[in-house]
Design a protein around this motif. Sequence first.
Motif, PDB file in Angstrom:
ATOM      1  N   GLU A  93       3.175  -5.897   1.484  1.00  0.00           N
ATOM      2  CA  GLU A  93       2.081  -6.490   1.923  1.00  0.00           C
ATOM      3  C   GLU A  93       0.773  -5.409   1.877  1.00  0.00           C
ATOM      4  O   GLU A  93      -0.224  -5.469   1.003  1.00  0.00           O
ATOM      5  CB  GLU A  93       1.955  -7.358   3.081  1.00  0.00           C
ATOM      6  CG  GLU A  93       0.639  -8.082   3.415  1.00  0.00           C
ATOM      7  CD  GLU A  93       0.720  -9.171   4.525  1.00  0.00           C
ATOM      8  OE1 GLU A  93       0.026  -9.865   4.774  1.00  0.00           O
ATOM      9  OE2 GLU A  93       1.435  -8.709   5.562  1.00  0.00           O
ATOM     10  N   HIS A  94       1.229  -4.305   2.701  1.00  0.00           N
ATOM     11  CA  HIS A  94       0.186  -3.377   2.844  1.00  0.00           C
ATOM     12  C   HIS A  94      -0.215  -2.511   1.245  1.00  0.00           C
ATOM     13  O   HIS A  94      -1.188  -2.269   0.895  1.00  0.00           O
ATOM     14  CB  HIS A  94       0.780  -2.068   3.581  1.00  0.00           C
ATOM     15  CG  HIS A  94      -0.220  -0.925   3.978  1.00  0.00           C
ATOM     16  ND1 HIS A  94       0.108   0.184   3.463  1.00  0.00           N
ATOM     17  CD2 HIS A  94      -1.506  -0.997   4.475  1.00  0.00           C
ATOM     18  CE1 HIS A  94      -0.815   0.992   3.459  1.00  0.00           C
ATOM     19  NE2 HIS A  94      -1.954   0.295   4.403  1.00  0.00           N
TER      20      HIS A  94
ATOM     21  N   LEU B  26      -2.110  -4.999  -1.099  1.00  0.00           N
ATOM     22  CA  LEU B  26      -3.413  -5.134  -0.555  1.00  0.00           C
ATOM     23  C   LEU B  26      -4.345  -3.980  -0.692  1.00  0.00           C
ATOM     24  O   LEU B  26      -5.274  -4.037  -1.146  1.00  0.00           O
ATOM     25  CB  LEU B  26      -3.385  -5.503   1.157  1.00  0.00           C
ATOM     26  CG  LEU B  26      -3.067  -6.864   1.389  1.00  0.00           C
ATOM     27  CD1 LEU B  26      -2.923  -6.807   2.726  1.00  0.00           C
ATOM     28  CD2 LEU B  26      -4.008  -8.039   0.792  1.00  0.00           C
TER      29      LEU B  26
ATOM     30  N   HIS C 131      -4.009  -3.593  -5.304  1.00  0.00           N
ATOM     31  CA  HIS C 131      -4.236  -4.900  -6.061  1.00  0.00           C
ATOM     32  C   HIS C 131      -4.977  -5.699  -5.045  1.00  0.00           C
ATOM     33  O   HIS C 131      -4.544  -7.154  -5.045  1.00  0.00           O
ATOM     34  CB  HIS C 131      -2.871  -5.564  -6.677  1.00  0.00           C
ATOM     35  CG  HIS C 131      -2.139  -4.671  -7.385  1.00  0.00           C
ATOM     36  ND1 HIS C 131      -2.472  -4.597  -8.849  1.00  0.00           N
ATOM     37  CD2 HIS C 131      -1.178  -3.817  -7.291  1.00  0.00           C
ATOM     38  CE1 HIS C 131      -1.355  -3.885  -9.545  1.00  0.00           C
ATOM     39  NE2 HIS C 131      -0.729  -3.403  -8.504  1.00  0.00           N
ATOM     40  N   PRO C 132      -6.131  -5.169  -4.536  1.00  0.00           N
ATOM     41  CA  PRO C 132      -6.816  -6.116  -3.593  1.00  0.00           C
ATOM     42  C   PRO C 132      -7.367  -7.411  -4.077  1.00  0.00           C
ATOM     43  O   PRO C 132      -7.373  -8.350  -3.285  1.00  0.00           O
ATOM     44  CB  PRO C 132      -7.756  -4.990  -3.135  1.00  0.00           C
ATOM     45  CG  PRO C 132      -8.173  -4.195  -4.253  1.00  0.00           C
ATOM     46  CD  PRO C 132      -6.673  -3.965  -4.875  1.00  0.00           C
ATOM     47  N   ASP C 133      -7.925  -7.360  -5.153  1.00  0.00           N
ATOM     48  CA  ASP C 133      -8.432  -8.590  -5.694  1.00  0.00           C
ATOM     49  C   ASP C 133      -7.463  -9.744  -6.380  1.00  0.00           C
ATOM     50  O   ASP C 133      -7.748 -10.717  -6.626  1.00  0.00           O
ATOM     51  CB  ASP C 133      -9.395  -8.099  -6.978  1.00  0.00           C
ATOM     52  CG  ASP C 133     -10.389  -7.356  -6.421  1.00  0.00           C
ATOM     53  OD1 ASP C 133     -10.836  -7.484  -5.095  1.00  0.00           O
ATOM     54  OD2 ASP C 133     -10.984  -6.616  -7.170  1.00  0.00           O
TER      55      ASP C 133
ATOM     56  N   TYR D 191      -3.667  -9.831  -5.386  1.00  0.00           N
ATOM     57  CA  TYR D 191      -2.587  -9.862  -4.622  1.00  0.00           C
ATOM     58  C   TYR D 191      -2.548 -11.238  -3.804  1.00  0.00           C
ATOM     59  O   TYR D 191      -3.563 -11.615  -3.278  1.00  0.00           O
ATOM     60  CB  TYR D 191      -2.316  -8.762  -3.519  1.00  0.00           C
ATOM     61  CG  TYR D 191      -0.913  -9.047  -2.640  1.00  0.00           C
ATOM     62  CD1 TYR D 191       0.436  -9.393  -2.950  1.00  0.00           C
ATOM     63  CD2 TYR D 191      -1.597  -9.356  -1.276  1.00  0.00           C
ATOM     64  CE1 TYR D 191       1.202  -9.439  -1.885  1.00  0.00           C
ATOM     65  CE2 TYR D 191      -0.552  -9.744  -0.314  1.00  0.00           C
ATOM     66  CZ  TYR D 191       0.656  -9.969  -0.647  1.00  0.00           C
ATOM     67  OH  TYR D 191       1.555 -10.259   0.247  1.00  0.00           O
TER      68      TYR D 191
ATOM     69  N   THR E 133       0.800 -13.399  -2.501  1.00  0.00           N
ATOM     70  CA  THR E 133       1.709 -13.375  -1.313  1.00  0.00           C
ATOM     71  C   THR E 133       3.042 -12.746  -1.959  1.00  0.00           C
ATOM     72  O   THR E 133       2.940 -12.239  -3.060  1.00  0.00           O
ATOM     73  CB  THR E 133       2.050 -15.093  -1.026  1.00  0.00           C
ATOM     74  OG1 THR E 133       2.935 -15.211  -0.088  1.00  0.00           O
ATOM     75  CG2 THR E 133       2.463 -15.592  -2.261  1.00  0.00           C
TER      76      THR E 133
ATOM     77  N   ARG F  77      -2.719 -13.938  -7.845  1.00  0.00           N
ATOM     78  CA  ARG F  77      -3.809 -14.951  -7.884  1.00  0.00           C
ATOM     79  C   ARG F  77      -3.936 -15.258  -9.477  1.00  0.00           C
ATOM     80  O   ARG F  77      -4.278 -16.518  -9.590  1.00  0.00           O
ATOM     81  CB  ARG F  77      -5.171 -14.540  -7.400  1.00  0.00           C
ATOM     82  CG  ARG F  77      -5.162 -14.411  -5.935  1.00  0.00           C
ATOM     83  CD  ARG F  77      -6.408 -13.948  -5.424  1.00  0.00           C
ATOM     84  NE  ARG F  77      -6.392 -13.362  -3.856  1.00  0.00           N
ATOM     85  CZ  ARG F  77      -6.481 -14.153  -2.905  1.00  0.00           C
ATOM     86  NH1 ARG F  77      -6.493 -15.240  -3.043  1.00  0.00           N
ATOM     87  NH2 ARG F  77      -6.216 -13.332  -1.786  1.00  0.00           N
TER      88      ARG F  77
ATOM     89  N   LYS G  93      -1.255 -20.763  -3.580  1.00  0.00           N
ATOM     90  CA  LYS G  93      -0.507 -19.929  -2.739  1.00  0.00           C
ATOM     91  C   LYS G  93       0.714 -20.735  -2.194  1.00  0.00           C
ATOM     92  O   LYS G  93       1.786 -20.535  -1.976  1.00  0.00           O
ATOM     93  CB  LYS G  93      -1.278 -19.514  -1.418  1.00  0.00           C
ATOM     94  CG  LYS G  93      -0.499 -18.677  -0.317  1.00  0.00           C
ATOM     95  CD  LYS G  93      -1.638 -18.034   0.615  1.00  0.00           C
ATOM     96  CE  LYS G  93      -0.686 -16.946   1.508  1.00  0.00           C
ATOM     97  NZ  LYS G  93      -1.602 -16.524   2.524  1.00  0.00           N
TER      98      LYS G  93
END
Length: 703
Positions: free
Chosen positions: A153-154, A157, A160-162, A164, A166, A259, A636
Amino acid sequence: MRSYLKFLSWMPAALKMPEEELISHAGLDSAVYLRIYLIGLKIFVPIAVLAFVILVPVNWTNNTLESLKVQHSDIDKLSISNIPLGSKRFIAHLTMAYAFTFWTCYVLLREYEIVATMRLRFLASEKRRPDQFTVLVRNIPPDPDESISELVEHFFLVNHPDHYLTHQVVYNANKLDKLVKEKKKMQNWLDYYQLKYERNTSKRPTTKTGFLGCFGSKVDAIEYYTSEIERIEKEETEEREKIMKDPKSVVPAAFVSFRSRWGAAVCAQTQQTSNPTVWLTEWATEPRDVYWDNLSIPFVHLTVRRLIIAVAFFFLNFFYVIPIAFVQSLANIEGIEKAAPFLKPLIEERTVKSFIQGFLPGIALKIFLILLPSILMFMSKVEGLTSVSSLERRSAFKYYIFLFFNVFLGSIIAGSALEQLKTFLHQSANQIPKTIGVAIPMKATFFITYIMVDGWAGVAGEILRLKPLIIFHLKNFFLVKTEKDREEAMDPGTIGFDSNEPQIQLYFLLGLVYAVVTPFLLPFILIFFGFAYVVYRHQIINVYKQEYESAAAFWPSVHGRIIIALIISQFLLLGLLSTKGAGQSTPVLLVLPVVTFYFHKYCKNRYEPAFVEYPLQDAMRKDTLERAREPGFDLKTYLMSAYIHPVFKGDEDDEKFSIADESDAEQVLVATKRQSRRNTPVPSKYNGSETASLVETVNDQRL
């Protein structure tokens, strides 16, 4: 009488369904698989016409074999062996070699373009699926301060912040999976004995606790299996808790969802860190295609496993030559009479003698190959591949290599040497290469019988469903205890790409090798391709089910193997002509392998990316259209449990990821005996899910 006249009515019905509806009904994999047979017809029909018009008369009007006094048949007189040494008639064979090569390359180019277009169109029109948004991440580096889930997750995030969305970590649930299967087996026995008791309440059923219920102490069957189920359920609960609590149960791999398709494509097709050995990403296969058992294998072990399997495969190839050569030495009159003299009076009978000379070698070879696909599939699983589709492609590659060395080369070298041994012993050393050059084309007779035994009879057995019928009755007699068992026993299975496709490629190899050498073999191959196309089209429409959809990802391998067969045929012709006093033709023939290699390189660079990568432009277009049509869709929730191991989710979760809803079903143009894959998605037999019942389908087929 009318029913007898209409017994072939299934043939026009099989050809009636348009290709677009076939893709909708059975998937792109099935439709493209059928195109392999069509390619065989497209390649060999013009080649056969040219060969019989030009090469057969050129070969026939000679008496070279008569003067050499070697064993031969009338078929051999139609081959290149009947051309005298140094004859100018070899110009015809050189010309035809060029014509056949250019025509084969043209057909392959057109088909590669067509299949690549079909794949891109299929991906563009495909309904929403979890694998379109998901990437498999492997070799996640350990961190003492974070768990695998927190680390994933870290990482995404941050990088690929825009995009990612789940993720789902992978658990080593192999032991739990075995417990679930064992409980299912015990429940099946309990149902059987309860049903037996209901039919006769005066007597309690009993069983023995030892091996196969035949040994050990006798106990009450219902009480025994009830207690066994309770014991397994307790172990299963403990194992579930252990997996969820023990960090060591989490494998350094995860399914990461995004997403958008565009975000997934960027991640799957790029390097994530400066160290190319960690955070390795690849497209996730659809959930039913995942081979869960191999996800728990540490990534660092894969190289060692593949090395071990490569060595084992080499020795399997090497030692398999011995029994094949031995059987072929016995599969002739002299060999059998020598091994069993008491059979000589029977063997000398005309009918028996014809059978031994014509069909026994091919039947013996077929028997030795029965268990081979299962062995090769086991070896592929040991290598650690993570999807059923990749397992089948790898197994098909091994099977093709095996057929080439053991069936093709082994039959030519061993068979020719044994047949001509007597001739070799009475010739001078400088004459032996010439005799080998003559003997190799003369193995065409063996391959003709092999095509009839393996190809023609195999296709006929396919439409009659003899093998599945026999297997069903064996299972029904020994294994079936409940109606559920009977349904599973009647499951028709899949088309078997890992075993069928390499056999098709062997016929491509034989056709291309013998097109110039012995053209008389070509009609037998044409009959096989034509008959097999109709039969397997019918089976795909009405019988077989699809366990996964790879969107024809296997096509580059199919194309590559036909190219290999073409190059092999060119080198064999070059070697053959060098023994026929036509050494000056070597520079002319050497051009063909070079041209063919660069043609393959062009096709690989031009079309293969469509089978490996997903164009970002297409991904963005599909994302934009979907957002416009369904702006409020909860992606999601849709992806949250898509890649959970099957032992952690129920059957209702499988229905959630259908290829399409029943409401999306298109109008059916051609009636079939089984439903479309669009509303009856079939889970993989390897993921522990329940499979759909097709009892009525098989019953209809057998009738």
